[in-house]
Design an enzyme around this catalytic site. Structure first.
Site, PDB file in Angstrom:
ATOM      1  N   ASN A 394       0.829  -1.207   0.000  1.00  0.00           N
ATOM      2  CA  ASN A 394       0.000   0.000   0.000  1.00  0.00           C
ATOM      3  C   ASN A 394       0.864   1.258   0.000  1.00  0.00           C
ATOM      4  OD1 ASN A 394      -1.923   2.063   0.532  1.00  0.00           O
ATOM      5  ND2 ASN A 394      -3.249   0.614   1.565  1.00  0.00           N
ATOM      6  N   ASP A 395       1.467   1.563   1.132  1.00  0.00           N
ATOM      7  CA  ASP A 395       2.205   2.821   1.253  1.00  0.00           C
ATOM      8  C   ASP A 395       3.386   2.917   0.307  1.00  0.00           C
ATOM      9  OD1 ASP A 395       0.497   3.674   3.297  1.00  0.00           O
ATOM     10  OD2 ASP A 395       1.678   2.653   4.834  1.00  0.00           O
ATOM     11  N   VAL A 396       4.035   1.791  -0.003  1.00  0.00           N
ATOM     12  CA  VAL A 396       5.249   1.829  -0.829  1.00  0.00           C
ATOM     13  C   VAL A 396       4.951   2.095  -2.293  1.00  0.00           C
ATOM     14  CG1 VAL A 396       6.528   0.348   0.758  1.00  0.00           C
ATOM     15  CG2 VAL A 396       5.271  -0.681  -1.148  1.00  0.00           C
TER      16      VAL A 396
END
Length: 471
Positions: A394-396
């Site tokens: 998600n964040d990456v």
């Protein structure tokens, strides 16, 4: 004299094996051989330790049998438990196992310091100072790693934060330093055992206080930091015990852990102080609302698109580990490669829950090393790639890190999946990542969601490409 010579030589050999083993661990190709080599180094150290038990003073000889029994008991219990856990641990539990094993190393260094401080042998202020410093770092690593283990294992669901927490933590650390100084001062002015005992309690408490407010997204950096702490503590206690093998091994591990910590913080475009003292990684933080509509597709349709693509880049995340789907993923990849699709894996430095988590996951499945690329080596390829497949990340891959200055992840380098011609995201639901930030990638026109457990979704993808009559 002969025993002293053998012990000294064993320490030198062990130190060399530790250094070579750690160097080999820096590459996935030689990592396994590096671990085995370092293991041989540990055998030399253990052998030297047992030999040294026979090289004791006359006053210590009455305790020789007791020491031998305790040493053998500790060795048997430690090897049995660690061996069993190493063989049975699931990949999802690997980060917390690394954290707890690392904490045991810090605790061992603190115990060595405690034994030294409990002895009645006269020593110098410098010797005492190094002993106390090693004890402080070892205690922090022990209790900090235990809290990190509890967070990663799901036993602590949320960061623990309260008003004035930083001031309270600073106060605990200052008290530990003062008590440590008083412990050292006992060399000149005996003050009883109370300062020493309170010093250990304060040091252990600070490790807990330091780790409680840190969110789950920062655990890879925290594990790496405590690994550096453990190495430094072991190195300092090696100096105290006049043990070259401990000194060299501890300092090598400490420096490697420090470098890895700095590199991982850099990969997130954040300072170490920001990792330790900010509220980043709080999964309870408020996320932005929906930014449009997510479009979903059946796994078979996504698989068909990838089967007829020229190039595919796969981005694994923690969701892949949770689903234990790495074997099924590689089965899918082998079919694509056999049918002429160019497939690569892209790894973000902080993907997963510990340093190198995704590399270990893919290695377990048998993915060839030449298919795995670091972020810096593959990011430019996304713009010319037909399909990017994101699995449980998600964040990456959140482009908000590049565009939204108000975002808590702004400035963090990401994998440029959003630039691919088509993006498929395998995800359980519509929730946010560990940073608590919604990912605008999921609402882009070139992005399609494939909702479901990664194991189940990839199984359907394998069936779909097999039904097409290819390899």
């Amino acid at each position: 004299m002969f025993i002293e010579y053998i012990v000294g030589l064993s320490g030198l050999i062990a130190a060399g094996l530790f250094i070579y083993g750690l160097k080999a661990m820096s590459s996935p190709v030689t990592a396994v051989s590096g671990i085995v080599t370092a293991g041989y180094g540990m055998i030399f150290v253990i052998t030297a330790t047992f030999l040294n038990l026979f090289n004791v003073t006359e006053a210590a000889k009455p305790h020789l049998l007791v020491n031998l029994v305790l040493a053998v008991l500790a060795l048997v219990l430690g090897c049995a438990w660690a061996g069993w856990r190493g063989r049975t641990v699931q990949m999802t539990a690997m980060p917390q196992m690394v954290a707890i094993f690392n904490g045991m190393g810090g605790g061992s260094a603190a115990c060595l310091a405690a034994v030294e401080l409990l002895s009645d042998d006269p020593t110098s202020p410098l010797h005492l100072t190094i002993t106390v410093l090693g004890a402080l770092i070892g205690c922090i690593s022990l209790t900090g790693s235990i809290i990190a283990w509890a967070k990663l294992d799901g036993r602590m669901k949320k960061p623990v934060r309260f008003g004035g927490q930083r001031i309270f933590n600073a106060g605990v650390f200052l008290i530990a330093l003062v008590l440590g100084a008083l412990t050292v001062m006992q060399y000149a002015t005996p003050m009883g055992e109370l300062p020493r005992d309170l010093f250990f309690l304060a040091a252990l408490l600070f490790g807990v206080c330091m780790t409680l407010p840190i969110g789950g997204a920062d655990m890879p950096v925290v594990i790496s930091l405590y690994n550096a702490f453990t190495g430094l503590a072991v190195g300092l206690e090696g100096y105290v015990m006049n043990n070259p093998a401990l000194m060299i091994a501890g300092m090598v591990v400490g420096s490697a852990g420090t470098l890895l910590t700095v590199l991982m913080a850099k990969a997130m475009n954040r300072s170490l102080t920001n990792v330790l003292f900010s509220n980043f990684g709080d999964s309870t933080s408020s996320a932005k609302g929906p930014q449009g509509e997510m479009h979903s597709v059946d796994p078979a349709d996504a698989a068909t698109t990838m089967r007829y693509a020229s190039s595919v880049i796969i981005i694994p995340g923690y969701g892949l580990a949770v689903a234990q789907a790495q074997q099924k993923l590689y089965e899918f990849v082998k079919i694509l490669v056999a049918d002429g699709v160019d497939v690569k894996f892209a790894i973000h430095p902080v993907a997963g829950r510990m340093p190198g988590h995704m590399n270990v996951l893919l290695a377990e499945a048998g993915v060839p090393y030449d298919m795995i690329y670091d972020m810096d080596d593959i990011n430019d390829s996304f713009a010319t790639t037909d399909v990017a497949l994101v699995i449980g990340a998600n964040d990456v891959v959140n482009p908000e890190a590049l565009t939204d200055k108000s975002s808590p992840i702004y400035g963090m380098p990401i994998l440029n999946a959003y630039k691919a011609h088509q993006v498929f995201v395998i995800k359980r639901g519509t929730g946010v990542g560990y940073s608590g930030v919604q990912n605008p990638l999921f609402f882009q026109k070139n992005c399609t969601m494939v909702f479901g457990d990664a194991q189940a979704v990839l199984s359907k993808m394998v069936e779909a490409v097999k039904s097409l009559g290819g390899s």
